[in-house]
Each structure stands twice: as C-alpha cells, then as structure tokens.
Scaffold this motif. Structure first.
Motif, short mmCIF file in Angstrom:
data_model
loop_
_atom_site.label_atom_id
_atom_site.label_comp_id
_atom_site.label_asym_id
_atom_site.label_seq_id
_atom_site.Cartn_x
_atom_site.Cartn_y
_atom_site.Cartn_z
N ALA A 212 72.53 24.50 4.54
CA ALA A 212 72.61 25.76 3.80
C ALA A 212 71.66 26.79 4.38
O ALA A 212 71.99 27.98 4.44
N ALA A 213 70.47 26.34 4.83
CA ALA A 213 69.48 27.29 5.32
C ALA A 213 68.36 26.55 6.02
O ALA A 213 68.24 25.31 5.92
N MET A 214 67.55 27.31 6.71
CA MET A 214 66.29 26.81 7.24
C MET A 214 65.17 27.68 6.68
O MET A 214 65.27 28.91 6.71
N MET A 215 64.14 27.04 6.16
CA MET A 215 62.98 27.75 5.63
C MET A 215 61.88 27.74 6.68
O MET A 215 61.52 26.69 7.21
N MET A 216 61.34 28.91 6.99
CA MET A 216 60.26 29.01 7.97
C MET A 216 59.16 29.91 7.45
O MET A 216 59.43 30.92 6.78
N THR A 217 57.93 29.54 7.76
CA THR A 217 56.78 30.40 7.52
C THR A 217 56.30 30.89 8.88
O THR A 217 56.09 30.07 9.78
N ASN A 218 56.16 32.19 9.02
CA ASN A 218 55.72 32.73 10.31
C ASN A 218 54.73 33.86 10.07
O ASN A 218 55.06 34.81 9.35
N PRO A 219 53.52 33.74 10.67
CA PRO A 219 53.01 32.60 11.42
C PRO A 219 53.01 31.34 10.56
O PRO A 219 52.98 31.42 9.34
N ASN A 220 53.06 30.20 11.21
CA ASN A 220 53.17 28.96 10.45
C ASN A 220 51.84 28.58 9.82
O ASN A 220 50.86 29.33 9.88
N THR A 221 51.82 27.41 9.21
CA THR A 221 50.65 26.99 8.45
C THR A 221 49.41 26.81 9.33
O THR A 221 48.28 26.85 8.84
N LEU A 222 49.62 26.62 10.62
CA LEU A 222 48.49 26.50 11.54
C LEU A 222 48.01 27.86 12.02
O LEU A 222 47.08 27.94 12.83
N GLY A 223 48.66 28.93 11.54
CA GLY A 223 48.29 30.26 11.96
C GLY A 223 48.89 30.64 13.30
O GLY A 223 48.45 31.61 13.93
N LEU A 224 49.92 29.91 13.74
CA LEU A 224 50.54 30.13 15.04
C LEU A 224 51.87 30.87 14.89
O LEU A 224 52.67 30.56 14.01
N PHE A 225 52.10 31.82 15.77
CA PHE A 225 53.35 32.57 15.76
C PHE A 225 54.44 31.71 16.39
O PHE A 225 54.30 31.23 17.52
N VAL A 348 31.45 23.63 18.38
CA VAL A 348 30.83 22.67 17.45
C VAL A 348 31.83 22.10 16.45
O VAL A 348 31.56 21.08 15.81
N TYR A 349 32.98 22.74 16.29
CA TYR A 349 34.05 22.22 15.43
C TYR A 349 35.27 21.97 16.31
O TYR A 349 35.58 22.76 17.21
N GLU A 350 35.96 20.88 16.02
CA GLU A 350 37.08 20.47 16.88
C GLU A 350 38.30 21.35 16.66
O GLU A 350 38.79 21.47 15.54
N LEU A 351 38.77 21.96 17.74
CA LEU A 351 39.96 22.81 17.69
C LEU A 351 41.12 22.05 18.33
O LEU A 351 41.20 21.95 19.55
N PRO A 352 42.01 21.49 17.52
CA PRO A 352 43.07 20.63 18.07
C PRO A 352 44.12 21.37 18.88
O PRO A 352 44.76 20.78 19.74
N ILE A 353 44.32 22.67 18.59
CA ILE A 353 45.31 23.45 19.31
C ILE A 353 44.64 24.71 19.83
O ILE A 353 44.23 25.58 19.05
N GLU A 354 44.51 24.80 21.13
CA GLU A 354 43.89 25.97 21.75
C GLU A 354 44.87 27.14 21.78
O GLU A 354 46.07 26.99 21.57
N GLY A 355 44.33 28.33 22.05
CA GLY A 355 45.18 29.50 22.22
C GLY A 355 45.00 30.49 21.10
O GLY A 355 44.23 30.29 20.14
N LEU A 356 45.73 31.58 21.21
CA LEU A 356 45.64 32.68 20.24
C LEU A 356 46.26 32.28 18.91
O LEU A 356 47.38 31.77 18.86
N CYS A 357 45.52 32.50 17.84
CA CYS A 357 46.08 32.29 16.50
C CYS A 357 46.36 33.65 15.88
O CYS A 357 46.05 34.69 16.45
N CYS A 358 46.94 33.63 14.71
CA CYS A 358 47.17 34.89 13.99
C CYS A 358 46.10 35.04 12.91
O CYS A 358 44.94 35.18 13.21
N HIS A 359 46.47 34.97 11.67
CA HIS A 359 45.55 35.30 10.57
C HIS A 359 44.62 34.16 10.19
O HIS A 359 43.63 34.38 9.51
N GLU A 360 44.97 32.93 10.59
CA GLU A 360 44.19 31.77 10.20
C GLU A 360 44.25 30.73 11.31
O GLU A 360 45.08 30.83 12.23
N PHE A 361 43.39 29.74 11.21
CA PHE A 361 43.38 28.66 12.20
C PHE A 361 42.86 27.41 11.52
O PHE A 361 42.31 27.46 10.41
N VAL A 362 43.01 26.29 12.20
CA VAL A 362 42.63 25.00 11.62
C VAL A 362 41.73 24.23 12.59
O VAL A 362 42.11 23.99 13.74
N PHE A 363 40.54 23.87 12.11
CA PHE A 363 39.69 22.93 12.82
C PHE A 363 39.99 21.52 12.32
O PHE A 363 40.47 21.35 11.19
#
Length: 469
Positions: A212-225, A348-363
């Motif tokens: 029926a549909a696909m639900m997407m959050t963009n940027p996603n929950t990791l703050g990635l576009f 000093v905090y582990e960044l599992p995914i390198e690169g440019l984030c948007c509004h938020e990021f996850v350590f």
C-alpha cells in the motif's frame, strides 16, 4: 522538611482544617447529583493554606527542566526554543476564548489563520492540501495511512494491506500501520545507515501487488539524508504503492528541499517540533497531514474539530516572524550545529557512521569501553552539570546509542559549553568511573530503578491510615 529538596507530595503537607480558598455563596438553584454518581465517602483531598500551596508548586516548577532553563539536546524530538511572541499570539483573547461549536460566521478570523498556515505549509513542503484535524504526530501518521488506505479501496485494490517500514524507523511507524489494520514489511538498512535498495527491490519483487505504501523519515533516525529517494519512490510508485513522509525530522529540510518534490504523496508534520511549541512531557501537539493534488478527497474524519488550535497559532507566528528568507536558514543552521558537536566529540565518543549528518547524530557510547561507563551513566552525569540528557538507547541499531539534536537556536557559546562538559565526563570515566556510574549527585532525586518504575508505576497517592495505637 524542605519540600523543594525532598519532593513532598501536596498530601503530605496537608493538615486537617486548613483552608486556602472559599467558594462564593451559591446564587443558583440547587441541583441534586444522581445517587449513582455520588461518592459514598468524602474525597481525601489535601487541606492546605494558600501559602503552602503556592510554595509547593513553585518549588516543583523550579525542579522541572525545559528549554527555557537550559540546553535540551533530545535527539529525534527537536526541542527548540519557543519564541515568546508565539505565546502572545496564541493568548490573544479573540483566539483564546473561542469555542469549537460557535457558528461559522463568528470564527472567520480563526479560519483565515488556519487557511494562511495551510498555504505556508504547502509552500514549504511542496504538497497541495493539508488537514489540521490530527492532534499529534502519531495521530497524523494514522490519518495519513487512512488516506492511503481509502485511496486504494477507491480503486478496488483491496489486497494492498502491507506497508514497507525501514528497520531504523520511529516506533510509531509500524504501530500506526498496525492500528490502521495494515501489515508491516521491514526493509533493512545498509552499513551506512541508509535504506538498503537491494533489500527493497527484493520486497517489491515478491510483495509489490500487496504494498500500500512505504513510510520514510528523511533525514532518517540516524540524522542521515536518504540519498536514493528518487529510486525508492520509483520502485514503490511503479508497483502501485504510495510514498509516506514521516515529518518528525522535517526541521533540517526547511530551506533545503521539499518532500513533495522528492516524490512523496502523503506526509504529516509535527508542528510542535519543526514550528516551535513547548511539548516536553507529552504535549501539546499537532500533526497536520498534507497530500498531493487528487488525494484530498480521501481525508478521513478523525476529529470533528481542527486539532490543537493554539499550536497552529504558534506555528503561524513562528513562520511569519522568520519570513520567507529567514525560514530557509533553519535547516542549514540546525545541520551546522549538529555537525559541530559531532566533529568536536568523535575522538572521545564512538561515531559508528562517519560523514555529514543533518539535524542529529548518534554516538555509540564512549570510545573507551574499558571504563565500564555506559550511555546511561553519561546521561545521568550530564544532569549534574545542568544539561538535559540526550536521547539514549535509541535507535536500536547500536548497543549504546546516544542521540544528540541541538536545533538551530543554540549559540556557539552554549554548544561549546556542552562539548566541554561531554569531554569532562569522558575524562571522569577514565579517572573516576564510580563518580559517573553513581550519578546524578546534585539533583533532588538520585539514580532511580528505571525498570521497577516502568513495570510498577505508582501514579496515585495512597493515604496511609494508622491505628490509634
């Protein structure tokens, strides 16, 4: 005992016979409450004088924390500052004293305000029509999915009962789909934290006629576009499904791009996030739903009224205050602030995914795991330094998730202060880990048993009755 420090309940400050207010003499006729609605015994209400009540609730308010108190980097929540002009506009008597059942001709100003807000949201999102009936984001999700379901039913596509949801989605996405009577198809994420296009192609190949549909959050929950939205939208549209945009993370998109231009058919907006309303503690909210041209006929009746009107007024005041040019700066500044914190702490905090984030990021917690200091410990220690803790242990993609969202409002000085404290906690974890593990130390209530509180919450006051002996 100081109730500010020890958190006495108003019941514990009660003394029999004390009064703080007297009701005026009854000027109306007597009305007998039906017997079946009457209490069998008098309600056990607290008896306090006015001064005690004022001090009690003033002290409670000073123990509370909000954006007006300090930095509130709660990831996935967009706890931005609510300008006071918004409150002034929402408090105007002409708006505040309206009743939802007033005749239409007496509320034309309010209807004009909603219409103006709709035009602005259409311009910002690239969609054609909005309904303002949903009362919050999750309510908006359900409403949007009902639009999609109504659309398919109108075409006789009754077999389309499945919704594709990324494994990194907000928990409300699959929950809303389930409440709508739809099934969930989970699509996996790549190691880079984005939708796995190969996995989506597999799902479409096997389930395309049922989607029926696909639900997407963009940027996603990791703050990635999400970088493959055009390909994703084509896959879903070609199999007959619609694209749903979860607008919870819309903030960094303002001034950057519009969901309607990216191929989304339906979306909801959290007005209380992106367009500023104080919503900590569960409310208030507003989740208007927008659709592309042709889908407005499928809006369901989810409420007889236009949702939370005061939240809409705050959003309208916020957009008008910024204006056409400055509203475009919101997204870029939110992105700049998030990347500044991320780059300043990733050693000093582990960044599992390198690169440019948007509004938020996850350590993923501290880089040095040998200290035994967890994300929970870091969050608790932050309280001692006067900061609200970020979102922790969400998303579930990482074991020690620490999600930080500064929003666009915070100054360089505030960000630098937060960065310094986060670095200090990382150093404390090495030099004195027990100090961090036993935090907080300077709050009215220390470390609580979160599991016990969740499983056995005490939500009512049980008055203790002692024997005369």
């Amino acid at each position: 005992m100081n109730n500010r420090l020890y958190g006495n309940l108003i019941f514990e400050l009660s003394h029999e016979g004390r009064q703080g207010y007297s009701l005026p003499r009854n000027k109306f006729s007597q009305y007998q409450v039906p017997e079946n609605l009457r209490r069998q015994h008098e309600a056990k209400l607290p008896e306090c004088d006015e001064l005690t009540v004022v001090r009690h609730y003033t002290n409670l308010s000073q123990n509370n924390f909000g954006v007006d108190n300090g930095f509130y980097p709660l990831g996935s929540c967009t706890m931005k500052y609510n300008p006071k002009i918004n409150e002034e506009m929402a408090s105007l008597p002409a708006f505040q004293h309206l009743h939802p059942l007033q005749p239409d001709h007496t509320v034309e100003g309010a209807r004009a305000a909603i219409s103006m807000l709709e035009r602005m949201l259409c311009a910002l999102t690239g969609l054609a029509h909005f309904t303002f009936k949903p009362y919050a984001g999750a309510h908006g999700e359900l409403t949007g999915l009902m639009v999609i379901d109504n659309y398919h039913r109108s075409r006789g596509d009754l077999q389309r009962r499945k919704v594709v949801v990324p494994d990194s989605a907000h928990g409300t996405n699959p929950a809303s789909a389930a409440v709508c009577g739809l099934e969930i198809l989970e699509v996996k994420s790549t190691a880079d934290g984005l939708v796995d296009l190969d996995d989506l192609q597999r799902l479409v190949a096997t389930e395309g006629s049922n989607i029926a549909a696909m639900m997407m959050t963009n940027p996603n929950t990791l703050g990635l576009f999400e970088q493959q939205i055009p390909e994703i939208a084509k896959l879903i549209h070609d199999c007959g499904g619609l694209m749903y945009y979860d607008g919870a993370n819309l903030n960094p998109m303002l001034g950057a791009c519009r969901p309607g231009d990216m191929g989304f058919d339906v979306m909801h907006i959290n007005l209380h996030k992106t367009f500023s309303t104080p919503h900590g503690g569960g409310g208030p909210g507003s989740g208007p739903v927008g659709v592309r041209e042709g889908l407005q006929q499928f809006f369901p009746i989810v409420s007889p009224y236009h949702g939370n009107f005061a939240v809409m007024l705050r959003a309208l005041a916020y957009i008008l205050t910024l204006g056409r040019d400055h509203v475009k700066e919101v997204g870029p500044l939110a992105t700049l602030n998030a990347n500044y914190i991320k780059e300043s702490l990733k050693d000093v905090y582990e960044l599992p995914i390198e690169g440019l984030c948007c509004h938020e990021f996850v350590f993923d917690g501290l880089r040095d795991k040998s200290t035994g200091v967890t994300t929970m410990d870091v969050a608790k220690r932050l309280l001692d330094y006067g900061y609200h803790a970020p979102t922790i242990y969400f998303p579930l993609l990482f074991h020690e998730s620490l999600m930080i969202e500064p929003t666009e409002n915070e100054s360089l000085e505030t960000l630098d202060g937060f960065i310094a404290v986060m670095r200090r906690i990382a150093e404390e974890a090495k030099s004195n880990p027990e100090l961090v593990k036993s935090a907080p130390h300077d709050t009215p209530i220390g470390r609580v048993d979160d599991v016990l509180a969740a499983k056995h919450p005490v939500v009512t006051y049980q008055q203790l009755i002692h024997d005369a002996d």
